[in-house]
Design a protein around this motif. Structure first.
Motif, PDB file in Angstrom:
ATOM      1  N   TRP A  30      -1.471   6.822  -0.106  1.00 22.87           N
ATOM      2  CA  TRP A  30      -1.722   8.179  -0.608  1.00 22.87           C
ATOM      3  C   TRP A  30      -0.536   9.054  -0.191  1.00 22.87           C
ATOM      4  CZ3 TRP A  30      -5.475   9.821  -3.869  1.00 22.87           C
ATOM      5  CH2 TRP A  30      -6.613   9.019  -4.024  1.00 22.87           C
ATOM      6  N   PHE A  31      -0.038   9.805  -1.143  1.00 22.76           N
ATOM      7  CA  PHE A  31       1.015  10.770  -0.909  1.00 22.76           C
ATOM      8  C   PHE A  31       0.523  12.127  -1.393  1.00 22.76           C
ATOM      9  CE2 PHE A  31       4.836   8.299   0.210  1.00 22.76           C
ATOM     10  CZ  PHE A  31       4.354   7.022   0.000  1.00 22.76           C
ATOM     11  N   ARG A  32       1.221  13.176  -0.983  1.00 25.78           N
ATOM     12  CA  ARG A  32       0.905  14.507  -1.485  1.00 25.78           C
ATOM     13  C   ARG A  32       2.184  15.299  -1.698  1.00 25.78           C
ATOM     14  NH1 ARG A  32      -2.130  16.879   3.941  1.00 25.78           N
ATOM     15  NH2 ARG A  32      -0.271  17.009   5.283  1.00 25.78           N
ATOM     16  N   GLN A  33       2.078  16.248  -2.597  1.00 24.94           N
ATOM     17  CA  GLN A  33       3.231  17.096  -2.898  1.00 24.94           C
ATOM     18  C   GLN A  33       2.760  18.519  -3.105  1.00 24.94           C
ATOM     19  OE1 GLN A  33       5.677  15.722  -6.160  1.00 24.94           O
ATOM     20  NE2 GLN A  33       7.435  16.846  -5.380  1.00 24.94           N
ATOM     21  N   ALA A  34       3.230  19.384  -2.240  1.00 22.13           N
ATOM     22  CA  ALA A  34       2.935  20.817  -2.344  1.00 22.13           C
ATOM     23  C   ALA A  34       4.031  21.471  -3.175  1.00 22.13           C
ATOM     24  CB  ALA A  34       2.860  21.425  -0.958  1.00 22.13           C
ATOM     25  N   PRO A  35       3.753  22.632  -3.766  1.00 20.00           N
ATOM     26  CA  PRO A  35       4.761  23.315  -4.586  1.00 20.00           C
ATOM     27  C   PRO A  35       6.046  23.561  -3.810  1.00 20.00           C
ATOM     28  CG  PRO A  35       2.622  24.316  -4.906  1.00 20.00           C
ATOM     29  CD  PRO A  35       2.457  23.336  -3.777  1.00 20.00           C
ATOM     30  N   GLY A  36       7.155  23.178  -4.400  1.00 15.09           N
ATOM     31  CA  GLY A  36       8.450  23.414  -3.785  1.00 15.09           C
ATOM     32  C   GLY A  36       8.822  22.459  -2.677  1.00 15.09           C
ATOM     33  N   LYS A  37       7.978  21.460  -2.442  1.00 15.74           N
ATOM     34  CA  LYS A  37       8.242  20.512  -1.356  1.00 15.74           C
ATOM     35  C   LYS A  37       8.371  19.099  -1.901  1.00 15.74           C
ATOM     36  CE  LYS A  37       6.068  23.161   2.348  1.00 15.74           C
ATOM     37  NZ  LYS A  37       5.135  23.100   3.505  1.00 15.74           N
ATOM     38  N   ASP A  38       8.964  18.244  -1.078  1.00 12.43           N
ATOM     39  CA  ASP A  38       9.077  16.839  -1.450  1.00 12.43           C
ATOM     40  C   ASP A  38       7.726  16.149  -1.328  1.00 12.43           C
ATOM     41  OD1 ASP A  38      12.307  16.490   0.191  1.00 12.43           O
ATOM     42  OD2 ASP A  38      11.804  17.118  -1.855  1.00 12.43           O
ATOM     43  N   ARG A  39       7.599  15.048  -2.049  1.00 11.36           N
ATOM     44  CA  ARG A  39       6.396  14.236  -1.924  1.00 11.36           C
ATOM     45  C   ARG A  39       6.395  13.577  -0.542  1.00 11.36           C
ATOM     46  NH1 ARG A  39       4.605  10.855  -7.126  1.00 11.36           N
ATOM     47  NH2 ARG A  39       5.032  12.958  -7.910  1.00 11.36           N
ATOM     48  N   GLU A  40       5.260  13.672   0.147  1.00  7.87           N
ATOM     49  CA  GLU A  40       5.215  13.161   1.514  1.00  7.87           C
ATOM     50  C   GLU A  40       4.109  12.129   1.695  1.00  7.87           C
ATOM     51  OE1 GLU A  40       4.216  15.842   4.654  1.00  7.87           O
ATOM     52  OE2 GLU A  40       2.494  16.703   3.600  1.00  7.87           O
ATOM     53  N   PHE A  41       4.367  11.195   2.584  1.00 10.36           N
ATOM     54  CA  PHE A  41       3.407  10.153   2.910  1.00 10.36           C
ATOM     55  C   PHE A  41       2.197  10.754   3.627  1.00 10.36           C
ATOM     56  CE2 PHE A  41       1.894   6.074   4.228  1.00 10.36           C
ATOM     57  CZ  PHE A  41       1.445   6.228   5.530  1.00 10.36           C
ATOM     58  N   VAL A  42       1.024  10.276   3.280  1.00  7.33           N
ATOM     59  CA  VAL A  42      -0.214  10.701   3.937  1.00  7.33           C
ATOM     60  C   VAL A  42      -0.871   9.528   4.669  1.00  7.33           C
ATOM     61  CG1 VAL A  42      -2.535  11.645   3.623  1.00  7.33           C
ATOM     62  CG2 VAL A  42      -0.634  12.522   2.251  1.00  7.33           C
ATOM     63  N   ALA A  43      -1.105   8.433   3.951  1.00  6.47           N
ATOM     64  CA  ALA A  43      -1.800   7.290   4.540  1.00  6.47           C
ATOM     65  C   ALA A  43      -1.507   6.046   3.724  1.00  6.47           C
ATOM     66  CB  ALA A  43      -3.304   7.535   4.594  1.00  6.47           C
ATOM     67  N   ALA A  44      -1.670   4.885   4.342  1.00  2.77           N
ATOM     68  CA  ALA A  44      -1.483   3.621   3.638  1.00  2.77           C
ATOM     69  C   ALA A  44      -2.434   2.583   4.207  1.00  2.77           C
ATOM     70  CB  ALA A  44      -0.041   3.139   3.750  1.00  2.77           C
ATOM     71  N   ILE A  45      -2.724   1.576   3.393  1.00  2.00           N
ATOM     72  CA  ILE A  45      -3.644   0.518   3.809  1.00  2.00           C
ATOM     73  C   ILE A  45      -3.129  -0.812   3.290  1.00  2.00           C
ATOM     74  CG2 ILE A  45      -5.169   0.790   1.793  1.00  2.00           C
ATOM     75  CD1 ILE A  45      -7.537   0.346   3.779  1.00  2.00           C
ATOM     76  N   SER A  46      -3.273  -1.843   4.113  1.00  2.00           N
ATOM     77  CA  SER A  46      -2.742  -3.162   3.775  1.00  2.00           C
ATOM     78  C   SER A  46      -3.612  -3.876   2.739  1.00  2.00           C
ATOM     79  CB  SER A  46      -2.657  -4.012   5.044  1.00  2.00           C
ATOM     80  OG  SER A  46      -3.963  -4.227   5.573  1.00  2.00           O
ATOM     81  N   LEU A  47      -3.151  -5.041   2.308  1.00  2.00           N
ATOM     82  CA  LEU A  47      -3.879  -5.819   1.296  1.00  2.00           C
ATOM     83  C   LEU A  47      -5.307  -6.091   1.728  1.00  2.00           C
ATOM     84  CD1 LEU A  47      -0.842  -6.484   0.602  1.00  2.00           C
ATOM     85  CD2 LEU A  47      -1.713  -8.635  -0.291  1.00  2.00           C
ATOM     86  N   SER A  48      -5.473  -6.499   2.976  1.00  2.00           N
ATOM     87  CA  SER A  48      -6.801  -6.863   3.473  1.00  2.00           C
ATOM     88  C   SER A  48      -7.634  -5.662   3.860  1.00  2.00           C
ATOM     89  CB  SER A  48      -6.664  -7.775   4.688  1.00  2.00           C
ATOM     90  OG  SER A  48      -6.106  -7.042   5.768  1.00  2.00           O
ATOM     91  N   GLY A  49      -6.979  -4.527   3.997  1.00  2.00           N
ATOM     92  CA  GLY A  49      -7.673  -3.333   4.482  1.00  2.00           C
ATOM     93  C   GLY A  49      -7.737  -3.270   5.993  1.00  2.00           C
ATOM     94  N   GLY A  50      -7.174  -4.267   6.655  1.00  2.00           N
ATOM     95  CA  GLY A  50      -7.280  -4.314   8.095  1.00  2.00           C
ATOM     96  C   GLY A  50      -6.257  -3.487   8.845  1.00  2.00           C
TER      97      GLY A  50
END
Length: 128
Positions: free
Chosen positions: A36-56
């Motif tokens: 999941w990434f997010r982008q606020a107005p006037g800002k770069d897209r930033e990393f929020v969270a990530a999850i592996s293939l297994s979810g572990g």
């Protein structure tokens, strides 16, 4: 090829919660790490969270640790982002994205340019 569609955004007061969902089509969903990434107005897209293939294995940016939770259900081809204790600075368009499996186990997972597939985004607005 996997396609991603986000839902669940909206307007919420500070301190409230939202649950974002990302539905995936395609039989190869289970072969990707997800972020999941997010982008606020006037800002770069930033990393929020990530999850592996297994979810572990999960990763979060420091500003959301303890407030956001990423999860995936491979059987349902779904990844979710539960967001609690929302703050006005969380306001942004939120995107889910898919990353090739091997790249997940490197710093590539924090870089939007390394992701192969993107959803269209969903707006999250947190009022103070």
């Amino acid at each position: 090829q996997v396609q991603l569609v986000e839902s669940g955004g909206g307007l919420v007061q500070a301190g409230g919660s939202l649950r974002l969902s990302c539905a995936a089509s395609g039989r190869t969903f289970g072969m990707y790490g997800l972020g999941w990434f997010r982008q606020a107005p006037g800002k770069d897209r930033e990393f929020v969270a990530a999850i592996s293939l297994s979810g572990g294995i999960t990763d979060y940016t420091d500003s959301v640790k303890g407030r956001f939770t990423i999860s995936r259900d491979t059987a349902k081809n779904m990844v979710t982002l539960q967001m609690n204790s929302l703050k006005p600075e969380d306001t942004a368009v939120y995107y889910c994205a898919a990353l090739s499996a091997l790249k997940y186990f490197s710093t590539a997972k924090y870089q939007p340019d390394e992701y192969d597939i993107w959803g269209q985004g969903t707006q999250v607005t947190v009022s103070s």
